[in-house]
Design a protein around this motif. Structure first.
Motif, PDB file in Angstrom:
ATOM      1  N   GLY A   1       0.828  -1.206   0.000  1.00  0.00           N
ATOM      2  CA  GLY A   1       0.000   0.000   0.000  1.00  0.00           C
ATOM      3  C   GLY A   1       0.856   1.247   0.000  1.00  0.00           C
TER       4      GLY A   1
ATOM      5  N   GLY B   1       2.462   4.017   1.906  1.00  0.00           N
ATOM      6  CA  GLY B   1       2.902   4.225   3.286  1.00  0.00           C
ATOM      7  C   GLY B   1       2.572   5.598   3.841  1.00  0.00           C
TER       8      GLY B   1
ATOM      9  N   VAL C   1      15.171   7.853  -2.196  1.00  0.00           N
ATOM     10  CA  VAL C   1      14.224   8.143  -3.282  1.00  0.00           C
ATOM     11  C   VAL C   1      12.949   8.732  -2.680  1.00  0.00           C
ATOM     12  CG1 VAL C   1      15.050   6.365  -4.865  1.00  0.00           C
ATOM     13  CG2 VAL C   1      13.226   5.799  -3.250  1.00  0.00           C
TER      14      VAL C   1
ATOM     15  N   GLY D   1       3.085   7.487  -4.586  1.00  0.00           N
ATOM     16  CA  GLY D   1       1.823   6.777  -4.306  1.00  0.00           C
ATOM     17  C   GLY D   1       1.624   5.562  -5.194  1.00  0.00           C
TER      18      GLY D   1
HETATM   19  C1  LIG Z   1      15.440   2.751  -0.385  1.00  0.00           C
HETATM   20  S1  LIG Z   1      14.182   1.618  -0.708  1.00  0.00           S
HETATM   21  C2  LIG Z   1      14.017   0.719   0.767  1.00  0.00           C
HETATM   22  C3  LIG Z   1      15.236  -0.030   1.221  1.00  0.00           C
HETATM   23  C4  LIG Z   1      14.908  -1.106   2.187  1.00  0.00           C
HETATM   24  N1  LIG Z   1      14.586  -0.618   3.488  1.00  0.00           N
HETATM   25  C5  LIG Z   1      15.981  -2.185   2.232  1.00  0.00           C
HETATM   26  O1  LIG Z   1      16.443  -2.546   3.311  1.00  0.00           O
HETATM   27  O2  LIG Z   1      16.321  -2.708   1.188  1.00  0.00           O
HETATM   28  C6  LIG Z   1      12.752   2.640  -0.669  1.00  0.00           C
HETATM   29  C7  LIG Z   1      11.471   1.864  -0.784  1.00  0.00           C
HETATM   30  O3  LIG Z   1      10.390   2.759  -0.547  1.00  0.00           O
HETATM   31  C8  LIG Z   1       9.299   2.293  -1.310  1.00  0.00           C
HETATM   32  N2  LIG Z   1       8.284   3.335  -1.419  1.00  0.00           N
HETATM   33  C9  LIG Z   1       8.273   4.447  -2.201  1.00  0.00           C
HETATM   34  N3  LIG Z   1       7.124   5.125  -2.034  1.00  0.00           N
HETATM   35  C10 LIG Z   1       6.402   4.431  -1.118  1.00  0.00           C
HETATM   36  C11 LIG Z   1       5.117   4.608  -0.535  1.00  0.00           C
HETATM   37  N4  LIG Z   1       4.337   5.642  -0.879  1.00  0.00           N
HETATM   38  N5  LIG Z   1       4.701   3.713   0.365  1.00  0.00           N
HETATM   39  C12 LIG Z   1       5.464   2.643   0.716  1.00  0.00           C
HETATM   40  N6  LIG Z   1       6.682   2.411   0.179  1.00  0.00           N
HETATM   41  C13 LIG Z   1       7.138   3.286  -0.717  1.00  0.00           C
HETATM   42  C14 LIG Z   1       9.946   1.900  -2.630  1.00  0.00           C
HETATM   43  O4  LIG Z   1       9.130   1.018  -3.374  1.00  0.00           O
HETATM   44  C15 LIG Z   1      11.242   1.249  -2.159  1.00  0.00           C
HETATM   45  O5  LIG Z   1      11.086  -0.134  -2.022  1.00  0.00           O
END
Ligand SMILES: C[S@@+](CC[C@H](N)C(=O)[O-])C[C@H]1O[C@@H](n2cnc3c(N)ncnc32)[C@H](O)[C@@H]1O
Length: 346
Positions: A107, A109, A182, A186
């Motif tokens: 979803g 976050g 990053v 949404g």
């Molecule tokens: C830097 S990565 C996470 C790294 C992760 N914690 C790891 O240990 O590998 C950022 C993550 O945030 C997620 N993301 C971006 N926008 C989001 C949102 N609105 N809700 C939930 N997750 C989101 C991306 O899909 C991505 O997987």
């Protein structure tokens, strides 16, 4: 070498990173953060056994596994990601490797995890445009949040903040730190060159590479065409000159000070390359220096904007070269949350 708390050091030793960040063919999951960055933020979060933790941005699931290890003996981690494939993959890996104290949700976050709180800790791995109200309403009164938040009304202005709730339950930011994640989106995205929010003009060159600008003055409908003019001028012709800082000066500190003081014309940009830039734009020109070192500037041909960057660097030196740790964070109420802003010492 950076030292971590004994609990984080133990978790780093006991959770195998490759299990989570590598796919079966050996390739890295592109949404993985590096171990030192993860360890730094998790240390700041101070998770204790038995705590309930909300994680935004599961990615590879590596950070989820570390948090689950830290919260074990009665604690639980709820982790949300906007990419369904990552959520399914991480759920399978966490189960297979014995991290049963985790719940994975697909979803957006920005809503937190309604119905799963209250949480003792909230951590985000993706830069939010503001601190969402949901993260604070799902936080227990003595809880803490560690999150990268946009710190100025321009793209790529994310700073990490440690946040707790004040006596009136409104959030208070009490620490700032560098955090280049990053942007929160949404919907699932498959490219990171164009941020999902915050840019004001986007053009593509004849090789289909994206060029963008983000600046407050460009945002006025009156100036949108001026922003396009500047970007087109850069695509057609530009020169490279030395940047405003010396190699031994901290571009991170200068950048943090610029975000706090927000001089007129402050702009972030990417010019057809993954490297992003910070600098000055106005109706007829631009000087944009590399954000990492501020030693290589791109200018539209024959313009005086580079002098503006030199003036900004001189003003920062005259102020004693303040850095991130000298800035004072504030959270300002916004319609569904709080916006992070900073002020520089006088
Ligand atoms: C830097 S990565 C996470 C790294 C992760 N914690 C790891 O240990 O590998 C950022 C993550 O945030 C997620 N993301 C971006 N926008 C989001 C949102 N609105 N809700 C939930 N997750 C989101 C991306 O899909 C991505 O997987």
């Amino acid at each position: 070498m950076t030292t971590h708390s004994p609990a984080v050091t133990r978790a780093l030793a006991e959770v195998d990173e490759d299990t989570f960040v590598r796919r079966p063919d050996g390739n890295l999951v592109s949404q993985s953060s590096s171990q030192p960055i993860i360890a730094n933020l998790i240390d700041r979060l101070n998770v204790q056994p038995g705590m309930k933790v909300l994680e935004i941005g599961t990615g590879s699931g590596y950070s989820t596994a570390l948090l689950a290890h830290l919260a074990a003996d009665g604690g639980h981690v709820v982790s949300v990601d906007v990419v369904a494939e990552l959520v399914d993959r991480a759920r399978q890996l966490l189960t297979a490797h014995g991290h049963s104290n985790t719940t994975l949700l697909h979803g957006d976050g920005i809503q937190g995890a309604p119905g799963h709180g209250p949480f003792d800790r909230v951590i985000a791995w993706t830069t939010a445009p503001h601190l969402p109200a949901a993260w604070t309403t799902q936080l227990s009164p003595d809880g803490a949040i560690v999150a990268p938040l946009t710190a100025a009304p321009i793209s790529k202005s994310g700073l990490g903040a440690h946040i707790r709730l004040g006596s009136d339950a409104s959030p208070v930011a009490d620490q700032l730190f560098a955090a280049g994640f990053v942007e929160l989106s949404g919907v699932a995205v498959d490219q990171w060159l164009v941020p999902p929010y915050g840019i004001d003009v986007l053009r593509h060159d004849d090789k289909h590479r994206p060029w963008w600008l983000s600046g407050e003055w460009i945002r006025s409908p009156r100036h949108y065409l001026d922003g396009r003019y500047v970007l087109d001028a850069l695509i057609q012709s530009h020169d490279h000159i030395p940047g405003p800082l010396q190699p031994d000066e901290s571009a991170a500190d200068w950048r943090a000070w610029l975000l706090a003081t927000r001089p007129a014309g402050l702009t972030t940009a990417a010019l057809g390359e993954p490297l992003w830039r910070i600098g000055h734009t106005h109706q007829t020109g631009a000087a944009l220096t590399d954000a990492r070192t501020a030693t290589q500037t791109v200018i539209t041909s024959a313009n005086a904007d580079a002098e503006v960057l030199t003036d900004w660097a001189d003003a920062w030196r005259a102020a004693g070269r303040p850095g991130l740790t000298d800035l004072v964070p504030h959270l300002e109420a916004f319609h569904d949350g709080w916006v992070l802003r900073t002020t520089a010492p006088r």
